[in-house]
Design an enzyme around this catalytic site. Sequence first.
Site, PDB file in Angstrom:
ATOM      1  N   CYS A  53       0.888  -1.161   0.000  1.00  0.00           N
ATOM      2  CA  CYS A  53       0.000   0.000   0.000  1.00  0.00           C
ATOM      3  C   CYS A  53       0.923   1.207   0.000  1.00  0.00           C
ATOM      4  O   CYS A  53       1.499   1.538   1.028  1.00  0.00           O
ATOM      5  CB  CYS A  53      -0.907   0.011   1.227  1.00  0.00           C
ATOM      6  SG  CYS A  53      -1.878   1.530   1.355  1.00  0.00           S
TER       7      CYS A  53
ATOM      8  N   CYS B  61      -0.675   4.307   2.264  1.00  0.00           N
ATOM      9  CA  CYS B  61      -0.788   4.210   3.729  1.00  0.00           C
ATOM     10  C   CYS B  61      -0.384   2.805   4.181  1.00  0.00           C
ATOM     11  O   CYS B  61       0.796   2.463   4.074  1.00  0.00           O
ATOM     12  CB  CYS B  61      -2.165   4.636   4.240  1.00  0.00           C
ATOM     13  SG  CYS B  61      -3.599   3.902   3.458  1.00  0.00           S
ATOM     14  N   SER B  62      -1.338   1.997   4.634  1.00  0.00           N
ATOM     15  CA  SER B  62      -0.942   0.694   5.174  1.00  0.00           C
ATOM     16  C   SER B  62      -2.063  -0.334   5.008  1.00  0.00           C
ATOM     17  O   SER B  62      -2.233  -1.197   5.852  1.00  0.00           O
ATOM     18  CB  SER B  62      -0.596   0.838   6.659  1.00  0.00           C
ATOM     19  OG  SER B  62      -1.688   1.440   7.329  1.00  0.00           O
ATOM     20  N   CYS B  63      -2.851  -0.224   3.922  1.00  0.00           N
ATOM     21  CA  CYS B  63      -3.998  -1.107   3.719  1.00  0.00           C
ATOM     22  C   CYS B  63      -3.542  -2.567   3.661  1.00  0.00           C
ATOM     23  O   CYS B  63      -2.552  -2.895   3.009  1.00  0.00           O
ATOM     24  CB  CYS B  63      -4.730  -0.722   2.440  1.00  0.00           C
ATOM     25  SG  CYS B  63      -5.424   0.929   2.565  1.00  0.00           S
TER      26      CYS B  63
END
Lengths: 204, 218
Positions: free
Chosen positions: A107, A110-112
Site C-alpha cells: 500500500c 498508507c498501510s492497507c
Amino acid sequence: MPHDGEEFTEPPSDPALRVKALESLLVEKGLVDLEALDVLIDTYEHKVGPRNGARVVARAWVDQEFKLSIQKDCSAAVKKVFGFQGRQGEHIVAVENTSKIHNVVVCTLCSCYPWTVLGLPPVWYKSAPYRARLVQDPRGVLAEFGTCIPEEKDIRVWDSTSEVRYLVIPERPIGTEGWTEEKLSMLVTRNAMIGVEFAKEASS
Amino acid sequence: MNGGHDLGGQHGFGPINPELEKKSIFHHEWERRAFAITLACGFLGKWNIDEARHAREFQNPVKYLTNSYYQNWLYGLETLLVKKGLITEQELLSGKSHQSNNGRSVPGAERVREILASGGPTNIEDARVPRFQYGQQVKVCNDHPIGHTRMPRYTRGCEGVIDRLHGVHVFPDKNSVGEVDGEYLYNVRFEAEALWGEPHKGQGSVHVDLWEPYLEET
C-alpha cells in the site's frame, strides 16, 4: 535474509506521554470505554492474525471447490467457511501464485492490509522503504527477503489504493501430497501471503 | 494532495529491515493504546476512513516521514477529535476535561466484536454502466488535487489496461470531506515500462485500484 530487526527508531517518550494523557482525557469525558480498549488490543494482538489466512490457503490447496469460491468472492467464502469477517476484510481479492506468475502486495499511500485474514501489518509493511520501493523494484525488494524470482516469471505488484484488499495464495510446496490441511497450514507464513516469500518447503 | 504519504517510486529510504512473524506487531505499550483509542474513537461515528487518512497525511511531509507510524495515527486522532468538537484544543493541551460528553453512550467491551465483525463495506448497489470495459486501454489523468485522493502520483499520466471491474465504491476524494458519493472502481494493470521507463521493460506489472474520475480514454 529476514532478521529480528530492532533498527526502527526508538521514539522519544513524548508520544507515550501524549497517548497516556489523551486516553485519560477520553475516558474522563466518557468518549471511550476502558474495557473496550483492552478488547481491541487483545483481538488484534492475540486473536486475529496470519494463522487465519494460513487456514484459508491450506484449504484452497486441498479443496478445488473452495479455491473457486475464493476466486469468485473471497470475503464471502472465508466468512462462510471460517467465520473470518469484518473490518479491513470487507472486499478481499485472492491472487494466486503459479509457476508463471508471482504476486506481491503493498500500500504505497498508507498501510492497507487484509486484517481479517492477516491481522495487523508488520512494521516494515507500513514503513517508507517498502512502500516506496516495491512498485519500482519488486525483484530487488524480494531479494532482501531472500526471495529470488526467476526472470521468466511474471511479477505482479498489487498497490492497495482502494478498500479492496489483496491476499496472495502462494504455490503449494512440492512433496506435500497427502498432507492434512493442518500440516499444510504450518507452511503458510504471513510473508508468503503478502507475497514477499514463498510458502515454506516440505522439509522445513 | 501531493503529500509525504504518497511514497511509490521515491528513492533514498534504504533497506526494508524485515521482522520475524513471531514478533509482536506492537513495539511499545503506547502503540497498543494509540491503536485502541483510535479505533474506539472511530466507533463514535464522527468521521469516516478517508477523513482519518487525510488527517494523518495532511502534515508537513518532513513531519510525516519523521514520525513513526503510530505517531502519525496519534496526530490524526488529535486533529479529528478537535476538528469534530469532541475535545477542545485547551483540553488536549492540559489533559483535563472541561466539559462532559453530554450523556453520549459509547460502545462497551461487549459490543467491540460485533462492531469489528460488521466492518464498513464501501461498495454501493448501483446499476450504472461503467465507462470503461475489461481490456480497455486507459490513461490516468495528470491531475494534482490539493485534497485527499487515492490516485498515486507515480501513475499520473501513465497508460494501463482495465484488468478488473470492482463495481461502484465510495469515492475517497469526496468521502474525505464528508460527501458520500459512489464512482466506478477499476483495477488497472500498468506494465513496469509504462510507469518507470524503458529500462524496466519486461519487469512485470503493477496493478492499481483507480476510480473512474481518475481515468480518461486514450
